[in-house]
Design a protein around this motif. Structure first.
Motif, PDB file in Angstrom:
ATOM      1  N   SER A  85      57.138 -49.350 -57.675  1.00  0.00           N
ATOM      2  CA  SER A  85      56.747 -49.368 -56.268  1.00  0.00           C
ATOM      3  C   SER A  85      55.260 -49.036 -56.141  1.00  0.00           C
ATOM      4  CB  SER A  85      57.569 -48.332 -55.498  1.00  0.00           C
ATOM      5  OG  SER A  85      57.134 -48.243 -54.163  1.00  0.00           O
ATOM      6  N   GLU A  86      54.630 -49.574 -55.116  1.00  0.00           N
ATOM      7  CA  GLU A  86      53.222 -49.268 -54.855  1.00  0.00           C
ATOM      8  C   GLU A  86      53.038 -47.844 -54.345  1.00  0.00           C
ATOM      9  OE1 GLU A  86      51.458 -52.178 -52.293  1.00  0.00           O
ATOM     10  OE2 GLU A  86      52.025 -53.834 -53.599  1.00  0.00           O
ATOM     11  N   ARG A  87      54.071 -47.299 -53.712  1.00  0.00           N
ATOM     12  CA  ARG A  87      53.992 -45.958 -53.166  1.00  0.00           C
ATOM     13  C   ARG A  87      55.332 -45.261 -53.418  1.00  0.00           C
ATOM     14  NH1 ARG A  87      57.131 -47.563 -49.390  1.00  0.00           N
ATOM     15  NH2 ARG A  87      56.849 -48.730 -47.549  1.00  0.00           N
ATOM     16  N   ASP A 102      60.110 -44.761 -47.239  1.00  0.00           N
ATOM     17  CA  ASP A 102      58.919 -44.056 -47.685  1.00  0.00           C
ATOM     18  C   ASP A 102      59.272 -42.631 -48.110  1.00  0.00           C
ATOM     19  OD1 ASP A 102      56.020 -43.746 -48.004  1.00  0.00           O
ATOM     20  OD2 ASP A 102      56.199 -42.370 -46.309  1.00  0.00           O
ATOM     21  N   ARG A 165      58.051 -44.645 -59.310  1.00  0.00           N
ATOM     22  CA  ARG A 165      57.745 -43.985 -58.039  1.00  0.00           C
ATOM     23  C   ARG A 165      58.974 -43.897 -57.129  1.00  0.00           C
ATOM     24  NH1 ARG A 165      53.144 -47.202 -58.681  1.00  0.00           N
ATOM     25  NH2 ARG A 165      51.372 -46.046 -59.469  1.00  0.00           N
TER      26      ARG A 165
END
Length: 174
Positions: A85-87, A102, A165
């Motif tokens: 994941s990017e975040r 998130d 992540r």
């Protein structure tokens, strides 16, 4: 039969030789067994599978408790996590519906804090959570995944979860 057999086949088929255990090509899998969620003694175990950063080979860890049966009650026999994941995110599975949410606000928390925070956010004590703490986030090669008071503690698969992540997997089912 069951999670270990499926995971071994998927790991063999899906992970290229020489893949970095903490890289995007590694897979992380949670699998239940064929008797999960029944009243049969010792059948309520969850298996966590992947390529270990400690051994650089196929590895699994298992734990008892409520996470495995809850995953089955939510309509899933297993979960395969692929890529990065990017975040920071957590996976929420609610009676057959899965979504990534998130988890930036959870990053840095220990596993007890994560479990309390997510339960509070969802307004429910009826969720089961498997989470990593700061060791998993920092890719410590012996990091564990904690679910309730149970540890998926072998092989450093918490570091694999951190490399993707993925802060937590949260399940609710009936």
């Amino acid at each position: 039969i069951g999670g270990t057999g499926i995971a071994a086949r998927l790991l063999y088929d899906e992970i290229p030789p020489g893949a970095d255990p903490l890289g995007a090509a590694n897979k992380l899998m949670f699998f239940t067994g064929p008797l999960e969620g029944t009243m049969i003694p010792t059948a309520s175990r969850i298996g966590l599978y992947g390529k270990s950063p400690l051994t650089n080979s196929f590895f699994y860890s298992s734990a008892g408790g409520y996470f495995g049966p809850e995953l089955k009650f939510a309509g899933y026999d297993g979960i395969l996590v692929d890529g990065v994941s990017e975040r920071p995110v957590y996976l929420f599975i609610d009676n057959g519906i899965a979504e990534l949410r998130d988890a930036s606000h959870l990053w840095g928390m220990d596993t007890n804090q994560v479990q309390y925070q997510i339960a509070e956010e969802l307004g429910s004590e009826e969720v089961r959570i498997a989470a990593i703490g700061p060791a998993g986030e920092r890719l410590v090669r012996f990091a564990c995944v904690i679910s309730g008071c149970r540890a998926l503690g072998r092989g450093g698969l918490g570091a694999v979860m951190g490399s993707k992540r993925l802060k937590a997997v949260v399940v609710r089912g009936n």
